[in-house]
Design a protein around this motif. Sequence first.
Motif: not given
Length: 248
Positions: A197, A200, A202, A206, A219-221, A225-227
């Motif tokens: 966290s 990145m 976060l 998340e 979690l792709w980030c 962007d984060r998804q």
Amino acid sequence: MSVTTVPTGGPSPSGKPRLGFGLIGPRRDRHAVSVDQLSVLALPVGDDGVVIGVDAEGRPGVLGINRPTPYDITLIGGLWTAQVLALRAAATGARVAVETGRAPAWVGLAQAAGGGQPCITLHEVGRVPPQGASAGSPVLVVRDCGMRPPRGRVVAGPWQSVLTLLPYLSPVAPRLMEQAGLVGVQRVSPDEAAQISRIMSLPRVETDALSTLADGVTLWCNARDRQFVMTQATDAETGLLGAARRMD
């Protein structure tokens, strides 16, 4: 003496077809929609790339691996997910070079992919030769080299992406994550989630979710962007790789 001229592409005064222009086609009403109706013409597809799963709304999650600029990906997760990505990248026409210290774990995949064509090749750690990537022959290098992967001889370049797999948050992970264009994180411990966290940036929700993710969820980030994406194996992938799992 009068002269009648015929505009280019139009019929002759007699109504007969003119040499070189053929018959006049049927005349029909134009097909048109209003601006408000344009949305119904949208196609349910995402960006160009490898479909790695679906998001929380069931929309496809697409990873653009094949690109004209260098692209580094760091995945903190399981071998199963890395192998699904390799298999799907090969299905898009990319050549996959796997640098690994556990070749037996990859042999079945390499033999099954490509219908007998060597689209997935295995190499010892530090022994990946130049791949000659190009727009017509893109390459994905998968580095499965344990907790402390050495610096690779083959690096990301035009049409050549590099995916580095880390089973856990190792001492080299912060450097790799900061340099990567994309980071994937599967289930980790709460302490690891807190470190990730900070690196990145976060949000709290998340960060808390990272220690409770189901197998196959990533979690792709990156910095923008984060998804969360659930990777769902096909029947063929399940037969080859088994069910989704975080631990190997």
